[in-house]
Design a protein around this motif. Structure first.
Motif, PDB file in Angstrom:
ATOM      1  N   SER A  75      48.041 -74.047 -27.071  1.00 21.42           N
ATOM      2  CA  SER A  75      48.966 -74.774 -27.956  1.00 21.42           C
ATOM      3  C   SER A  75      48.866 -74.254 -29.391  1.00 21.42           C
ATOM      4  N   ASP A  76      47.793 -73.510 -29.702  1.00 17.54           N
ATOM      5  CA  ASP A  76      47.671 -72.790 -30.971  1.00 17.54           C
ATOM      6  C   ASP A  76      48.414 -71.464 -30.784  1.00 17.54           C
ATOM      7  N   ALA A  77      49.479 -71.250 -31.544  1.00 14.56           N
ATOM      8  CA  ALA A  77      50.344 -70.079 -31.340  1.00 14.56           C
ATOM      9  C   ALA A  77      49.562 -68.767 -31.361  1.00 14.56           C
ATOM     10  N   ARG A  78      48.451 -68.741 -32.108  1.00 12.13           N
ATOM     11  CA  ARG A  78      47.669 -67.503 -32.186  1.00 12.13           C
ATOM     12  C   ARG A  78      47.076 -67.110 -30.839  1.00 12.13           C
ATOM     13  N   PHE A  79      46.860 -68.114 -29.975  1.00 10.74           N
ATOM     14  CA  PHE A  79      46.198 -67.854 -28.700  1.00 10.74           C
ATOM     15  C   PHE A  79      47.089 -68.169 -27.499  1.00 10.74           C
ATOM     16  N   ALA A  80      48.392 -68.284 -27.745  1.00  6.08           N
ATOM     17  CA  ALA A  80      49.326 -68.653 -26.675  1.00  6.08           C
ATOM     18  C   ALA A  80      49.323 -67.629 -25.541  1.00  6.08           C
ATOM     19  N   ASP A  81      49.059 -66.364 -25.871  1.00  6.77           N
ATOM     20  CA  ASP A  81      49.135 -65.308 -24.858  1.00  6.77           C
ATOM     21  C   ASP A  81      47.763 -64.769 -24.472  1.00  6.77           C
ATOM     22  N   ILE A  82      46.700 -65.533 -24.719  1.00  3.04           N
ATOM     23  CA  ILE A  82      45.355 -65.027 -24.437  1.00  3.04           C
ATOM     24  C   ILE A  82      45.178 -64.756 -22.944  1.00  3.04           C
ATOM     25  N   GLU A  83      44.586 -63.612 -22.626  1.00  4.79           N
ATOM     26  CA  GLU A  83      44.343 -63.219 -21.229  1.00  4.79           C
ATOM     27  C   GLU A  83      42.999 -63.790 -20.781  1.00  4.79           C
ATOM     28  N   VAL A  84      42.932 -64.295 -19.567  1.00  5.30           N
ATOM     29  CA  VAL A  84      41.724 -64.947 -19.074  1.00  5.30           C
ATOM     30  C   VAL A  84      41.276 -64.295 -17.764  1.00  5.30           C
ATOM     31  N   LYS A  85      39.961 -64.083 -17.635  1.00  8.62           N
ATOM     32  CA  LYS A  85      39.372 -63.569 -16.388  1.00  8.62           C
ATOM     33  C   LYS A  85      38.613 -64.709 -15.718  1.00  8.62           C
ATOM     34  N   TYR A  86      38.769 -64.837 -14.402  1.00 10.78           N
ATOM     35  CA  TYR A  86      38.208 -65.965 -13.663  1.00 10.78           C
ATOM     36  C   TYR A  86      37.148 -65.505 -12.654  1.00 10.78           C
ATOM     37  N   SER A  87      36.120 -66.325 -12.491  1.00  7.94           N
ATOM     38  CA  SER A  87      35.224 -66.225 -11.339  1.00  7.94           C
ATOM     39  C   SER A  87      34.816 -67.647 -10.977  1.00  7.94           C
ATOM     40  N   TYR A  88      34.104 -67.799  -9.848  1.00  6.11           N
ATOM     41  CA  TYR A  88      33.813 -69.137  -9.331  1.00  6.11           C
ATOM     42  C   TYR A  88      32.343 -69.228  -8.921  1.00  6.11           C
ATOM     43  N   SER A  89      31.773 -70.414  -9.015  1.00  4.63           N
ATOM     44  CA  SER A  89      30.362 -70.586  -8.655  1.00  4.63           C
ATOM     45  C   SER A  89      30.091 -72.017  -8.212  1.00  4.63           C
ATOM     46  N   ARG A  90      28.944 -72.185  -7.541  1.00  2.00           N
ATOM     47  CA  ARG A  90      28.580 -73.510  -7.033  1.00  2.00           C
ATOM     48  C   ARG A  90      27.986 -74.404  -8.114  1.00  2.00           C
ATOM     49  N   GLU A  91      27.508 -73.789  -9.208  1.00  4.63           N
ATOM     50  CA  GLU A  91      27.048 -74.582 -10.352  1.00  4.63           C
ATOM     51  C   GLU A  91      27.598 -73.941 -11.623  1.00  4.63           C
ATOM     52  N   GLN A  92      27.526 -74.672 -12.736  1.00  2.05           N
ATOM     53  CA  GLN A  92      28.058 -74.121 -13.977  1.00  2.05           C
ATOM     54  C   GLN A  92      27.247 -72.902 -14.400  1.00  2.05           C
ATOM     55  N   SER A  93      27.942 -71.871 -14.850  1.00  4.65           N
ATOM     56  CA  SER A  93      27.290 -70.590 -15.134  1.00  4.65           C
ATOM     57  C   SER A  93      26.494 -70.616 -16.435  1.00  4.65           C
ATOM     58  N   HIS A  94      26.647 -71.641 -17.254  1.00  6.49           N
ATOM     59  CA  HIS A  94      25.859 -71.809 -18.469  1.00  6.49           C
ATOM     60  C   HIS A  94      25.239 -73.210 -18.453  1.00  6.49           C
ATOM     61  N   LYS A  95      24.171 -73.367 -19.200  1.00 11.59           N
ATOM     62  CA  LYS A  95      23.435 -74.633 -19.189  1.00 11.59           C
ATOM     63  C   LYS A  95      23.732 -75.515 -20.399  1.00 11.59           C
ATOM     64  N   ARG A  96      24.325 -74.945 -21.449  1.00 12.60           N
ATOM     65  CA  ARG A  96      24.642 -75.757 -22.637  1.00 12.60           C
ATOM     66  C   ARG A  96      25.923 -75.234 -23.258  1.00 12.60           C
ATOM     67  N   MET A  97      26.416 -75.963 -24.266  1.00 12.89           N
ATOM     68  CA  MET A  97      27.681 -75.610 -24.909  1.00 12.89           C
ATOM     69  C   MET A  97      27.427 -75.292 -26.381  1.00 12.89           C
ATOM     70  N   LEU A  98      27.839 -74.095 -26.810  1.00 11.13           N
ATOM     71  CA  LEU A  98      27.681 -73.676 -28.202  1.00 11.13           C
ATOM     72  C   LEU A  98      29.012 -73.182 -28.747  1.00 11.13           C
ATOM     73  N   VAL A  99      29.373 -73.645 -29.935  1.00 15.84           N
ATOM     74  CA  VAL A  99      30.529 -73.105 -30.659  1.00 15.84           C
ATOM     75  C   VAL A  99      29.988 -72.533 -31.962  1.00 15.84           C
ATOM     76  N   LYS A 100      30.034 -71.214 -32.081  1.00 16.28           N
ATOM     77  CA  LYS A 100      29.397 -70.532 -33.203  1.00 16.28           C
ATOM     78  C   LYS A 100      30.423 -69.895 -34.133  1.00 16.28           C
ATOM     79  N   LEU A 101      30.079 -69.857 -35.418  1.00 20.47           N
ATOM     80  CA  LEU A 101      30.848 -69.095 -36.397  1.00 20.47           C
ATOM     81  C   LEU A 101      30.129 -67.769 -36.630  1.00 20.47           C
ATOM     82  N   LYS A 102      30.841 -66.646 -36.480  1.00 22.37           N
ATOM     83  CA  LYS A 102      30.257 -65.330 -36.720  1.00 22.37           C
ATOM     84  C   LYS A 102      31.236 -64.475 -37.509  1.00 22.37           C
ATOM     85  N   GLN A 103      30.764 -63.339 -38.009  1.00 27.22           N
ATOM     86  CA  GLN A 103      31.632 -62.436 -38.775  1.00 27.22           C
ATOM     87  C   GLN A 103      32.448 -61.524 -37.869  1.00 27.22           C
ATOM     88  N   GLU A 104      31.888 -61.141 -36.713  1.00 27.87           N
ATOM     89  CA  GLU A 104      32.584 -60.250 -35.793  1.00 27.87           C
ATOM     90  C   GLU A 104      32.473 -60.793 -34.375  1.00 27.87           C
TER      91      GLU A 104
END
Length: 280
Positions: free
Chosen positions: A68-97
């Motif tokens: 819904s953010d026009a900047r990311f309206a066309d973002i391409e996504v790659k999918y895979s599937y697993s029996r449990e979540q592939s990460h154990k925690r959630m992080l949203v980080k600010l970085k320069q690159e």
């Protein structure tokens, strides 16, 4: 997109000028918490990068919100599937690159490097030449331990220990690629996109990036012209060309990749040591 495994894992990125990362961070944190997602999101002035895992419904709702953010309206996504979540925690980080190369930030508004899709690349590799008849050279832009888990046949591998080494090493070997078509590749497309843009900037002709990286290639054409598996940065460690987790693990102590054969060594103690530790 239904699948037997209950969790959907997505990898996605987009280079785009993103000047309000600080203001956006709480919004990303809130929706990921609400939807029970796990993983990492990097918000940077040159764009976004994310690896997320959740239920199909949660991932679908998140992607609707993101697009819904026009900047990311066309973002391409790659999918895979697993029996449990592939990460154990959630992080949203600010970085320069998005991925650190310590070169001027990429400005995609000024043009991306050309990309080649998986089917076209397979056709080129079947023939050994591109559509113009030039020899095709595969260039791995990942770190050495990732390459050791699997890579394309006859790939150029500079044994990088970190991506910041890439500009210097490619400058030293620029002439090796004269008259050839170079396809840079990586796990999901980020490093090879930066690498391809940099190669264009230093005057290399006939440079492409593999669109979506190895994961998209596996998704679309399987393991043709590829040896081994693909290292991934989550608890699964590596995926085979069917995008299934393998028995490969990463050592808790030294972070080396430990193959099933190496796990038989007396030097391998789960969570403590591995044969690579013994060599250090």
């Amino acid at each position: 997109m239904s699948h037997a495994a209950p969790y959907v894992n997505i990898a996605a990125y987009k280079f785009i000028s993103f000047d309000d990362t600080q203001a956006q961070r709480p919004r990303y944190q809130d929706i990921c918490a609400r939807l029970g997602l796990k993983g990492t999101i990097l918000l940077t002035p040159e764009g976004i990068n994310m690896f997320l895992s959740g239920t199909q419904a949660a991932i679908g709702e998140y992607l609707d919100w993101l697009r819904s953010d026009a900047r990311f309206a066309d973002i391409e996504v790659k999918y895979s599937y697993s029996r449990e979540q592939s990460h154990k925690r959630m992080l949203v980080k600010l970085k320069q690159e998005i991925i650190t190369m310590r070169m001027p930030l990429i400005k995609p508004e000024e043009g991306r490097a050309p990309s080649v899709d998986a089917q076209t690349l397979k056709r080129w590799l079947d023939a050994g030449v591109d559509d113009a008849g030039r020899p095709v050279v595969m260039l791995d832009t990942r770190n050495d331990y990732e390459v050791d888990v699997g890579t394309f046949h006859n790939t150029v591998d500079y044994r990088l220990q970190k991506f910041t080494e890439f500009p210097e090493v490619i400058a030293a070997h620029k002439q090796d690629f004269a008259g050839k078509t170079v396809v840079s590749f990586c796990t999901g497309g980020i490093r090879c996109e930066k690498a391809a843009i940099h190669m264009q900037n230093i005057g290399m002709d006939h440079v492409y990036q593999l669109e979506g990286g190895i994961l998209k290639y596996f998704e679309e054409v399987g393991g043709a012209h590829y040896d081994g598996d693909c290292f991934v940065f989550d608890y699964r460690t590596a995926l085979n060309p069917r995008l299934e987790p393998t028995e490969t693990v990463q050592c808790f102590a030294c972070r080396a990749v430990v193959t099933p054969r190496e796990q038989l060594s007396p030097d391998y103690v789960l969570g403590q040591s591995c044969p690579h530790c013994a060599l250090k």
